[in-house]
Design an enzyme around this catalytic site. Structure first.
Site, PDB file in Angstrom:
ATOM      1  N   TYR A 176       0.847  -1.198   0.000  1.00  0.00           N
ATOM      2  CA  TYR A 176       0.000   0.000   0.000  1.00  0.00           C
ATOM      3  C   TYR A 176       0.881   1.246   0.000  1.00  0.00           C
ATOM      4  CZ  TYR A 176       0.298  -0.312   5.234  1.00  0.00           C
ATOM      5  OH  TYR A 176       0.706  -0.410   6.544  1.00  0.00           O
ATOM      6  N   CYS A 177       0.359   2.305  -0.603  1.00  0.00           N
ATOM      7  CA  CYS A 177       1.093   3.560  -0.798  1.00  0.00           C
ATOM      8  C   CYS A 177       2.498   3.308  -1.358  1.00  0.00           C
ATOM      9  CB  CYS A 177       1.181   4.349   0.515  1.00  0.00           C
ATOM     10  SG  CYS A 177       1.599   6.099   0.275  1.00  0.00           S
ATOM     11  N   PRO A 178       2.584   2.634  -2.515  1.00  0.00           N
ATOM     12  CA  PRO A 178       3.895   2.311  -3.076  1.00  0.00           C
ATOM     13  C   PRO A 178       4.626   3.550  -3.582  1.00  0.00           C
ATOM     14  CG  PRO A 178       2.167   1.796  -4.656  1.00  0.00           C
ATOM     15  CD  PRO A 178       1.475   2.190  -3.380  1.00  0.00           C
ATOM     16  N   LYS A 197       8.246  -4.944   2.420  1.00  0.00           N
ATOM     17  CA  LYS A 197       8.234  -3.540   2.835  1.00  0.00           C
ATOM     18  C   LYS A 197       7.812  -3.381   4.294  1.00  0.00           C
ATOM     19  CE  LYS A 197       5.715   0.754   1.706  1.00  0.00           C
ATOM     20  NZ  LYS A 197       4.861   1.403   0.681  1.00  0.00           N
TER      21      LYS A 197
END
Length: 279
Positions: A148-150, A161
């Site tokens: 998420y939110c890459p 991550k």
């Protein structure tokens, strides 16, 4: 990575520690706080400032997330799971905050030459590498597809991550912000955001691109390092790393001059949220 030591080395580092007190306030205050620090540090009225903050279960949406066609469905789901939903005043996409996620902000003054955007990201990356150097793990900065939110400064170990970095710039002040998933399940946090997007998009074509989340690509530092870390463990590492960069490291709260500035920035954040989320 370019040499960013000169950016981290400051004559004085002021530390505002809200890693405990933040649990009792809304995350909206944190975004008002960072805007305040950008303005005061950028103007030279305050020294370089580091802030640590932790909030209870909150989903922070980016502006782009508010364009989702069925946002209300996604928000209802998140609230049913016990999360407050807010919108930050900067780019990026949805992230998860909870008691196992430590957020750090470094606020630098942008002097004559200015601070290149990658230089700010590199400074935070370097600091995190130094904080966990004793574990001997290679901490990479590259986009992790499926998270998420890459972004290009996702921090990962062995392809999983555990942190994401963003920036905010106001009036010659640069705030570099990172969320560190310290403990708990990284994949469970990702699963939550995956369901949010599925409910908010319902398979429709959208103007903006939203991530197809693969929960397994995300993990916490405790999972990756195979040790039980607490937020306070990581806080100690953070302070020790910062201490090595400064002649004077001191804790403080907002100055009397910064308090009215904060009230103004906080009001703007609240108004934006009321406008976007109708709350």
């Amino acid at each position: 990575m370019k040499d960013t030591t000169d950016l981290l080395v400051q004559e004085r580092w002021r530390v505002i520690d809200q890693s405990v007190s933040g649990l009792y306030i809304s995350a909206l205050q944190s975004f008002g706080m960072d805007d305040t620090l950008c303005a005061s540090v950028g103007s030279g009225e305050a020294p370089a400032t580091a802030r640590a903050w932790v909030h209870q279960r909150t989903i922070v949406l980016g502006i782009q997330d508010t364009k989702l066609p069925y946002l209300i469905n996604g928000n209802d789901f998140l609230q049913d799971q016990g999360y407050e939903v807010i919108v930050r005043n900067s780019g990026g996409l949805a992230v998860v905050l909870d008691e196992g996620v430590l957020n750090l902000t470094l606020v630098f003054p942008e002097k004559e030459k200015g601070i290149d955007i990658n230089r700010g990201y590199d400074a935070m990356w370097q600091l995190v590498q130094e904080m966990f150097a004793d574990y001997g793990q290679d901490i990479e900065a590259r986009e992790i597809i499926g998270s998420y939110c890459p972004g290009s400064y996702d921090l990962s170990i062995n392809g999983q991550k555990f942190a994401g970095i963003s920036q905010r710039r106001i009036r010659k002040g640069v705030a570099v912000q990172i969320y560190l998933c310290v403990n708990g399940s990284g994949s469970k946090r990702a699963e939550l955001i995956k369901q949010f997007y599925e409910l908010s998009k319902k398979g429709e074509e959208t103007r903006h691109v939203y991530p197809a989340i693969v929960p397994e690509v995300m993990a916490s530092l405790s999972e990756l390092l195979q040790v039980e870390l607490t937020v306070q463990d990581v806080m100690l590492r953070f302070l020790q790393a910062l201490q090595s960069k400064s002649e004077q490291l001191f804790t403080a709260s907002l100055s009397p001059e910064e308090v009215p500035l904060f009230e103004g920035y906080y009001d703007r954040v609240v108004e934006r949220n009321q406008k976007v989320l109708g709350e």
